[in-house]
Design a protein around this motif. Structure first.
Motif, PDB file in Angstrom:
ATOM      1  N   THR A 141       0.840  -1.211   0.000  1.00 14.88           N
ATOM      2  CA  THR A 141       0.000   0.000   0.000  1.00 14.88           C
ATOM      3  C   THR A 141       0.874   1.261   0.000  1.00 14.88           C
ATOM      4  OG1 THR A 141      -1.810  -1.167   1.062  1.00 14.88           O
ATOM      5  CG2 THR A 141      -1.849   1.222   1.236  1.00 14.88           C
ATOM      6  N   ILE A 164      -1.409  11.569   7.929  1.00 18.74           N
ATOM      7  CA  ILE A 164      -2.269  11.396   9.116  1.00 18.74           C
ATOM      8  C   ILE A 164      -2.421   9.892   9.329  1.00 18.74           C
ATOM      9  CG2 ILE A 164      -4.330  12.183  10.338  1.00 18.74           C
ATOM     10  CD1 ILE A 164      -5.000  13.981   7.992  1.00 18.74           C
ATOM     11  N   ARG A 166      -0.339   6.618  11.948  1.00 14.84           N
ATOM     12  CA  ARG A 166       1.009   6.107  12.269  1.00 14.84           C
ATOM     13  C   ARG A 166       0.996   4.590  12.450  1.00 14.84           C
ATOM     14  NH1 ARG A 166       1.749   8.212  18.535  1.00 14.84           N
ATOM     15  NH2 ARG A 166      -0.448   8.036  19.094  1.00 14.84           N
ATOM     16  N   VAL A 170       0.598   1.299   7.155  1.00 17.20           N
ATOM     17  CA  VAL A 170       0.443   2.423   6.225  1.00 17.20           C
ATOM     18  C   VAL A 170       1.219   3.667   6.693  1.00 17.20           C
ATOM     19  CG1 VAL A 170      -1.136   3.823   4.849  1.00 17.20           C
ATOM     20  CG2 VAL A 170      -1.934   1.636   5.728  1.00 17.20           C
ATOM     21  N   HIS A 189      -1.350  12.116  14.234  1.00 15.56           N
ATOM     22  CA  HIS A 189      -2.104  10.993  14.797  1.00 15.56           C
ATOM     23  C   HIS A 189      -3.209  11.536  15.701  1.00 15.56           C
ATOM     24  CE1 HIS A 189       0.497  11.890  18.152  1.00 15.56           C
ATOM     25  NE2 HIS A 189       1.511  11.832  17.299  1.00 15.56           N
ATOM     26  N   GLY A 210      -9.102   5.931   8.710  1.00 15.64           N
ATOM     27  CA  GLY A 210     -10.229   5.017   8.889  1.00 15.64           C
ATOM     28  C   GLY A 210     -11.447   5.729   9.455  1.00 15.64           C
ATOM     29  N   THR A 231     -10.465   3.163   3.906  1.00 17.63           N
ATOM     30  CA  THR A 231     -11.523   2.334   3.312  1.00 17.63           C
ATOM     31  C   THR A 231     -12.382   1.823   4.468  1.00 17.63           C
ATOM     32  OG1 THR A 231      -9.967   0.483   3.337  1.00 17.63           O
ATOM     33  CG2 THR A 231     -10.373   1.493   1.216  1.00 17.63           C
ATOM     34  N   THR A 232     -13.523   2.427   4.630  1.00 17.74           N
ATOM     35  CA  THR A 232     -14.440   2.007   5.685  1.00 17.74           C
ATOM     36  C   THR A 232     -15.768   1.649   5.020  1.00 17.74           C
ATOM     37  OG1 THR A 232     -13.388   3.647   7.120  1.00 17.74           O
ATOM     38  CG2 THR A 232     -15.455   2.701   7.906  1.00 17.74           C
TER      39      THR A 232
HETATM   40  P1  NAP Z   1      -5.113   2.047  12.072  1.00 18.71           P
HETATM   41  O1  NAP Z   1      -4.069   1.057  12.430  1.00 18.71           O
HETATM   42  O2  NAP Z   1      -6.432   2.039  12.771  1.00 18.71           O
HETATM   43  O3  NAP Z   1      -4.460   3.501  12.248  1.00 18.71           O
HETATM   44  C1  NAP Z   1      -5.237   4.653  12.144  1.00 18.71           C
HETATM   45  C2  NAP Z   1      -4.373   5.841  12.445  1.00 18.71           C
HETATM   46  O4  NAP Z   1      -5.204   7.005  12.377  1.00 18.71           O
HETATM   47  C3  NAP Z   1      -3.764   5.803  13.855  1.00 18.71           C
HETATM   48  O5  NAP Z   1      -2.404   6.151  13.810  1.00 18.71           O
HETATM   49  C4  NAP Z   1      -4.578   6.831  14.628  1.00 18.71           C
HETATM   50  O6  NAP Z   1      -3.850   7.546  15.615  1.00 18.71           O
HETATM   51  C5  NAP Z   1      -4.975   7.792  13.515  1.00 18.71           C
HETATM   52  N1  NAP Z   1      -6.191   8.513  13.891  1.00 18.71           N
HETATM   53  C6  NAP Z   1      -7.363   7.989  14.314  1.00 18.71           C
HETATM   54  N2  NAP Z   1      -8.236   8.972  14.598  1.00 18.71           N
HETATM   55  C7  NAP Z   1      -7.587  10.132  14.341  1.00 18.71           C
HETATM   56  C8  NAP Z   1      -7.958  11.485  14.465  1.00 18.71           C
HETATM   57  N3  NAP Z   1      -9.172  11.850  14.885  1.00 18.71           N
HETATM   58  N4  NAP Z   1      -7.050  12.415  14.135  1.00 18.71           N
HETATM   59  C9  NAP Z   1      -5.810  12.062  13.705  1.00 18.71           C
HETATM   60  N5  NAP Z   1      -5.405  10.786  13.575  1.00 18.71           N
HETATM   61  C10 NAP Z   1      -6.288   9.839  13.895  1.00 18.71           C
HETATM   62  O7  NAP Z   1      -5.464   1.982  10.530  1.00 18.71           O
HETATM   63  P2  NAP Z   1      -4.567   1.563   9.241  1.00 18.71           P
HETATM   64  O8  NAP Z   1      -4.396   0.104   9.225  1.00 18.71           O
HETATM   65  O9  NAP Z   1      -3.393   2.462   9.112  1.00 18.71           O
HETATM   66  O10 NAP Z   1      -5.606   1.937   8.097  1.00 18.71           O
HETATM   67  C11 NAP Z   1      -6.087   3.249   7.935  1.00 18.71           C
HETATM   68  C12 NAP Z   1      -7.192   3.234   6.901  1.00 18.71           C
HETATM   69  O11 NAP Z   1      -6.639   2.808   5.665  1.00 18.71           O
HETATM   70  C13 NAP Z   1      -8.323   2.247   7.203  1.00 18.71           C
HETATM   71  O12 NAP Z   1      -9.535   2.792   6.717  1.00 18.71           O
HETATM   72  C14 NAP Z   1      -7.951   1.022   6.411  1.00 18.71           C
HETATM   73  O13 NAP Z   1      -9.072   0.237   6.060  1.00 18.71           O
HETATM   74  C15 NAP Z   1      -7.349   1.670   5.190  1.00 18.71           C
HETATM   75  N6  NAP Z   1      -6.411   0.830   4.430  1.00 18.71           N
HETATM   76  C16 NAP Z   1      -6.562   0.814   3.097  1.00 18.71           C
HETATM   77  C17 NAP Z   1      -5.683   0.098   2.317  1.00 18.71           C
HETATM   78  C18 NAP Z   1      -5.843   0.138   0.840  1.00 18.71           C
HETATM   79  O14 NAP Z   1      -5.243  -0.647   0.124  1.00 18.71           O
HETATM   80  N7  NAP Z   1      -6.629   1.069   0.299  1.00 18.71           N
HETATM   81  C19 NAP Z   1      -4.651  -0.632   2.907  1.00 18.71           C
HETATM   82  C20 NAP Z   1      -4.500  -0.572   4.285  1.00 18.71           C
HETATM   83  C21 NAP Z   1      -5.379   0.178   5.044  1.00 18.71           C
HETATM   84  P3  NAP Z   1      -3.269   6.815  16.944  1.00 18.71           P
HETATM   85  O15 NAP Z   1      -2.050   6.082  16.497  1.00 18.71           O
HETATM   86  O16 NAP Z   1      -2.961   7.939  17.849  1.00 18.71           O
HETATM   87  O17 NAP Z   1      -4.358   5.908  17.433  1.00 18.71           O
END
Ligand code: NAP
Length: 278
Positions: A141, A164, A166, A170, A189, A210, A231-232
């Motif tokens: 990704t 945005i 961590r 990703v 974050h 997310g 992707t939600t």
């Molecule tokens: P994750 O592990 O849940 O991480 C989410 C990140 O967003 C965390 O670092 C979190 O901060 C931060 N966050 C949450 N609420 C926030 C806010 N209000 N303000 C600022 N930062 C905030 O998710 P992920 O695995 O990285 O995935 C993220 C999104 O990408 C999801 O929707 C997932 O489905 C999607 N995704 C898509 C693909 C694709 O191929 N298109 C691949 C992978 C993931 P903290 O660390 O402080 O909790």
């Protein structure tokens, strides 16, 4: 008004390049790369992903060995499967579909894959090598995100990139890759103060949160490149983190969801497989 950055089209171009490289290998009598994809149990999302990988491999002329394991498999048994694949000279890359059933330790099992075959780039050795700037497979990704940004023709070097999110899959790797491209990188974050203000200074904004529609035009600098990783599932449809219709009025490029970052993933996996790391 900006441009919708079409991940499907970028992926298709990359696939055409892969297809040609496979044809050349075949014409020269060289070995065609072979990927092993492992699915444990019956997770619907993972099965869909494996089927899609197999379809694309068939289309590109890549060999694939799919291994379907019972969801009750023990740690010892799956360790043997992975070690056998590590030692199999016919296999060039291994991908283990996640999530694994709860009784298996994901971090431990993914790190059994030898880094020379870790085409998903997520095991501990691959991650360490990425951060040290050593040769390794780049996670799919994040690599797709960099390809999409480059496809705009805009320079990354010297730009202020704000990520945005961590997460290990990703946010952190994409920030590292942007740094490797000589961007000046800020990682935000959930505890970041003044998030909107920081984002509104970004030339390149990557949202991997997310939270559907979280990033509105107020987060976005005029003419920024905005990459939506989110992707939600909302009412049976995929929703991104970016409020696309409003943000595209201000940005130069925005990736749609679906059809943006997600459309790149399988192609990046197979690009990793075909390139290898040696
Ligand atoms: P994750 O592990 O849940 O991480 C989410 C990140 O967003 C965390 O670092 C979190 O901060 C931060 N966050 C949450 N609420 C926030 C806010 N209000 N303000 C600022 N930062 C905030 O998710 P992920 O695995 O990285 O995935 C993220 C999104 O990408 C999801 O929707 C997932 O489905 C999607 N995704 C898509 C693909 C694709 O191929 N298109 C691949 C992978 C993931 P903290 O660390 O402080 O909790």
């Amino acid at each position: 008004m900006g441009v919708s950055l079409n991940g499907k089209a970028v992926a298709e171009n990359l696939r055409n390049e892969i297809r040609k490289s496979i044809e050349v290998k075949k014409a020269n009598g060289e070995k065609v790369p072979c990927m092993a994809n492992i699915l444990v149990g019956n997770d619907g999302g993972s099965l869909h992903y494996v089927n899609n990988q197999n379809k694309v491999c068939a289309d590109l002329g890549i060999e694939v060995k799919s291994i379907y394991l019972d969801e009750k498999i023990t740690e010892e048994e799956i360790t043997k499967v992975i070690c056998d694949l590590n030692n199999d000279n016919n296999i060039n890359g291994i991908i283990l579909q996640l999530p694994l059933p709860k009784h298996l330790d994901e971090a431990k099992i993914t790190s059994l894959i030898s880094f020379e075959k870790d085409i998903d780039g997520l095991n501990t050795v691959s991650v360490g090598k990425l951060y040290k700037g050593e040769k390794c497979f780049i996670p799919c990704t994040p690599r797709g995100i960099i390809e999409l940004i480059k496809s705009t023709g805009e320079k990354i070097e010297g730009k202020h990139a704000v990520v945005i999110g961590r997460s290990n899959i990703v946010g952190k790797p994409v920030a590292q890759l942007l740094l490797n491209e000589n961007a000046t990188v800020t990682i935000c974050h959930s505890r970041t103060d003044n998030l909107k203000e920081i984002c509104s200074k970004a030339d390149i904004l990557v949202a991997a949160i997310g939270k559907p529609g979280f990033v509105t035009e107020e987060f976005v600098k005029e003419n920024a490149i905005v990459i939506d990783v989110g992707t939600t599932a909302v009412n049976g449809k995929l929703a991104g983190d970016v409020c696309f219709d409003r943000v595209i009025e201000k940005a130069s490029f925005v990736t749609p969801v679906p059809g943006g970052v997600g459309a790149m993933t399988t192609t990046m996996l197979l690009k990793n497989l075909c390139e290898g790391i040696e």
